[in-house]
Design a protein around this motif. Structure first.
Motif, PDB file in Angstrom:
ATOM      1  N   LEU A 192       8.937 -10.590   1.856  1.00  0.00           N
ATOM      2  CA  LEU A 192       9.372  -9.358   2.522  1.00  0.00           C
ATOM      3  C   LEU A 192      10.739  -8.896   2.017  1.00  0.00           C
ATOM      4  O   LEU A 192      10.971  -7.699   1.816  1.00  0.00           O
ATOM      5  CB  LEU A 192       9.402  -9.566   4.034  1.00  0.00           C
ATOM      6  N   VAL A 193      11.651  -9.839   1.813  1.00  0.00           N
ATOM      7  CA  VAL A 193      12.969  -9.479   1.276  1.00  0.00           C
ATOM      8  C   VAL A 193      12.818  -8.857  -0.104  1.00  0.00           C
ATOM      9  O   VAL A 193      13.450  -7.836  -0.414  1.00  0.00           O
ATOM     10  CB  VAL A 193      13.886 -10.726   1.201  1.00  0.00           C
ATOM     11  N   THR A 194      11.965  -9.456  -0.926  1.00  0.00           N
ATOM     12  CA  THR A 194      11.718  -8.921  -2.264  1.00  0.00           C
ATOM     13  C   THR A 194      11.156  -7.500  -2.187  1.00  0.00           C
ATOM     14  O   THR A 194      11.577  -6.605  -2.937  1.00  0.00           O
ATOM     15  CB  THR A 194      10.742  -9.824  -3.036  1.00  0.00           C
ATOM     16  N   GLN A 195      10.221  -7.278  -1.268  1.00  0.00           N
ATOM     17  CA  GLN A 195       9.643  -5.944  -1.111  1.00  0.00           C
ATOM     18  C   GLN A 195      10.689  -4.919  -0.693  1.00  0.00           C
ATOM     19  O   GLN A 195      10.699  -3.788  -1.194  1.00  0.00           O
ATOM     20  CB  GLN A 195       8.520  -5.980  -0.071  1.00  0.00           C
ATOM     21  N   SER A 238       0.815  -1.212   0.000  1.00  0.00           N
ATOM     22  CA  SER A 238       0.000   0.000   0.000  1.00  0.00           C
ATOM     23  C   SER A 238       0.849   1.262   0.000  1.00  0.00           C
ATOM     24  O   SER A 238       0.578   2.215  -0.738  1.00  0.00           O
ATOM     25  CB  SER A 238      -0.925  -0.004   1.227  1.00  0.00           C
ATOM     26  N   ALA A 239       1.917   1.265   0.822  1.00  0.00           N
ATOM     27  CA  ALA A 239       2.778   2.451   0.941  1.00  0.00           C
ATOM     28  C   ALA A 239       3.853   2.510  -0.133  1.00  0.00           C
ATOM     29  O   ALA A 239       4.499   3.540  -0.318  1.00  0.00           O
ATOM     30  CB  ALA A 239       3.436   2.476   2.321  1.00  0.00           C
ATOM     31  N   ARG A 240       4.060   1.398  -0.848  1.00  0.00           N
ATOM     32  CA  ARG A 240       5.158   1.309  -1.813  1.00  0.00           C
ATOM     33  C   ARG A 240       6.482   1.655  -1.142  1.00  0.00           C
ATOM     34  O   ARG A 240       7.374   2.270  -1.728  1.00  0.00           O
ATOM     35  CB  ARG A 240       4.928   2.242  -3.017  1.00  0.00           C
ATOM     36  N   SER A 241       6.592   1.258   0.123  1.00  0.00           N
ATOM     37  CA  SER A 241       7.787   1.541   0.912  1.00  0.00           C
ATOM     38  C   SER A 241       7.849   0.533   2.045  1.00  0.00           C
ATOM     39  O   SER A 241       6.817   0.046   2.512  1.00  0.00           O
ATOM     40  CB  SER A 241       7.732   2.960   1.484  1.00  0.00           C
ATOM     41  N   THR A 242       9.054   0.214   2.494  1.00  0.00           N
ATOM     42  CA  THR A 242       9.214  -0.707   3.618  1.00  0.00           C
ATOM     43  C   THR A 242       9.775  -0.009   4.843  1.00  0.00           C
ATOM     44  O   THR A 242      10.139  -0.658   5.820  1.00  0.00           O
ATOM     45  CB  THR A 242      10.137  -1.886   3.229  1.00  0.00           C
ATOM     46  N   GLY A 268      12.321  -0.464  -0.919  1.00  0.00           N
ATOM     47  CA  GLY A 268      13.211   0.288  -0.038  1.00  0.00           C
ATOM     48  C   GLY A 268      12.405   1.157   0.904  1.00  0.00           C
ATOM     49  O   GLY A 268      11.310   0.806   1.319  1.00  0.00           O
ATOM     50  N   ASN A 269      12.968   2.337   1.253  1.00  0.00           N
ATOM     51  CA  ASN A 269      12.238   3.248   2.141  1.00  0.00           C
ATOM     52  C   ASN A 269      11.694   4.441   1.386  1.00  0.00           C
ATOM     53  O   ASN A 269      11.559   5.542   1.913  1.00  0.00           O
ATOM     54  CB  ASN A 269      13.139   3.712   3.294  1.00  0.00           C
ATOM     55  N   GLN A 327      11.563   1.316   7.876  1.00  0.00           N
ATOM     56  CA  GLN A 327      12.790   0.938   8.586  1.00  0.00           C
ATOM     57  C   GLN A 327      13.033  -0.573   8.619  1.00  0.00           C
ATOM     58  O   GLN A 327      13.882  -1.038   9.380  1.00  0.00           O
ATOM     59  CB  GLN A 327      12.737   1.474  10.032  1.00  0.00           C
ATOM     60  N   LEU A 328      12.319  -1.338   7.818  1.00  0.00           N
ATOM     61  CA  LEU A 328      12.560  -2.782   7.775  1.00  0.00           C
ATOM     62  C   LEU A 328      13.982  -3.054   7.289  1.00  0.00           C
ATOM     63  O   LEU A 328      14.455  -2.428   6.346  1.00  0.00           O
ATOM     64  CB  LEU A 328      11.553  -3.477   6.858  1.00  0.00           C
ATOM     65  N   SER A 329      14.645  -4.001   7.937  1.00  0.00           N
ATOM     66  CA  SER A 329      16.046  -4.295   7.634  1.00  0.00           C
ATOM     67  C   SER A 329      16.177  -5.484   6.686  1.00  0.00           C
ATOM     68  O   SER A 329      15.713  -6.585   6.986  1.00  0.00           O
ATOM     69  CB  SER A 329      16.802  -4.595   8.936  1.00  0.00           C
ATOM     70  N   VAL A 330      16.825  -5.252   5.546  1.00  0.00           N
ATOM     71  CA  VAL A 330      17.050  -6.339   4.596  1.00  0.00           C
ATOM     72  C   VAL A 330      17.970  -7.389   5.203  1.00  0.00           C
ATOM     73  O   VAL A 330      17.857  -8.587   4.907  1.00  0.00           O
ATOM     74  CB  VAL A 330      17.644  -5.796   3.271  1.00  0.00           C
ATOM     75  N   ILE A 331      18.880  -6.960   6.083  1.00  0.00           N
ATOM     76  CA  ILE A 331      19.792  -7.908   6.736  1.00  0.00           C
ATOM     77  C   ILE A 331      18.998  -8.936   7.531  1.00  0.00           C
ATOM     78  O   ILE A 331      19.203 -10.143   7.416  1.00  0.00           O
ATOM     79  CB  ILE A 331      20.774  -7.172   7.677  1.00  0.00           C
TER      80      ILE A 331
END
Length: 224
Positions: free
Chosen positions: A200-203, A151-155, A208-209, A157-161
Motif C-alpha cells: 500500500l505504501v508503494t502504491q 484499477s483506479a491508478r490512484s490511492t 498518489g491521488n 485520500q489514503l495517507s502515506v503517513i
C-alpha cells in the motif's frame, strides 16, 4: 511532505530507543489520516468493504490480547487503530451515502461484539479460533483496497503517513511479540501485515491521488 517526513522520523527514533512506537505517535498519525478525509470532504480511495473487514480484524486482535492477558505493547496499537477505523468507517458511510440499514448493522454487530468481550461472554477458545481466522480477514480487508488502487491508478485520500507508520509498526510488533510471548499466530499476522502495508505504501508513492477529481458542491435549489 515535510510533515510526513517529520512524523515518520520521530516514530522511527522512538522505535530505535524504546523498541516500539509510543501510543502518542500512533495517535498523531491517526489524526493525520482522519484529517485528510475531513479536509477533502471525501472518502475517495477508501474501500468500505476493506474498512469493515479491517475493523473486525483489529477488534479480534485486541480481544485476543486482552483476554489472553498479554502485555499492552503487543495489542495496544491494534486497539488504537480499531478506534481509527471506526471513525473512518463512519466518514466512509457519510460521504458515500451508504444505506441506513448497513450503518445500523455495523453499529449493532460491533457494539454487541465489544460488549460480549468486556462482559466475559467470549471464551478464550472462541477468540483463539477467531484469531486463527484473522489472517484471512486481514488479507480479505487489504486485497480489495490494493486491487481498487491498481484499477483506479490512484490511492485517493489514503495517507502515506499512516501506512508507512503501520509498516514500521509491524516491524516493531514482530520484536515485542517475540519478547512478550504473543505466539506464532500473532507473529504470522504481523508478517502478513508488513507485506500488505508495504504494498500500500508503494502504491501511494507511485499512484498518489492521480485521477481523483475534487467533488464540486451542488448548487443550491432555487425556491419558487
Amino acid at each position: 511532505m515535510a510533515e510526513v517526513v517529520k512524523l515518520l522520523t520521530h516514530a522511527y527514533k522512538d522505535f530505535l530507543v524504546h523498541g516500539h512506537i509510543p501510543p502518542t505517535d500512533v495517535i498523531k498519525l491517526i489524526i493525520s489520516k482522519v484529517a485528510n478525509v475531513l479536509r477533502a470532504h471525501s472518502a475517495d480511495g477508501l474501500s468500505a468493504v476493506s474498512c469493515e473487514l479491517e475493523t473486525w480484524g483489529l477488534l479480534v486482535h485486541t480481544a485476543y490480547g486482552y483476554l489472553k492477558g498479554l502485555a499492552f505493547s503487543t495489542y495496544g496499537e491494534a486497539s488504537i487503530l480499531f478506534a481509527q477505523n471506526v471513525l473512518l468507517l463512519a466518514l466512509n458511510y457519510k460521504y458515500n451515502r451508504m444505506p441506513l440499514s448497513r450503518r445500523l448493522a455495523a453499529v449493532i454487530l460491533l457494539g454487541g461484539a465489544i460488549a460480549a468481550v468486556l462482559t466475559g461472554h467470549v471464551s478464550m477458545a472462541l477468540i483463539s479460533h477467531a484469531y486463527d481466522l484473522n489472517n484471512i480477514i486481514l488479507m480479505s480487508a487489504r486485497l480489495p483496497q490494493i486491487l481498487q488502487n491498481f484499477s483506479a491508478r490512484s490511492t485517493g485520500q489514503l495517507s502515506v503517513i499512516t501506512y508507512a507508520a503501520n509498516t514500521l509498526g509491524c516491524v516493531a510488533r514482530l520484536f515485542t511479540t517475540m519478547q512478550e510471548g504473543g505466539g506464532s499466530a500473532m507473529f504470522r499476522q504481523y508478517c502478513i501485515s508488513l507485506v500488505l502495508n508495504g504494498i500500500l505504501v508503494t502504491q501511494i508513492l507511485v499512484f498518489g491521488n492521480k485521477g481523483v477529481a475534487p467533488k464540486k458542491a451542488k448548487p443550491a435549489a432555487k425556491r419558487a
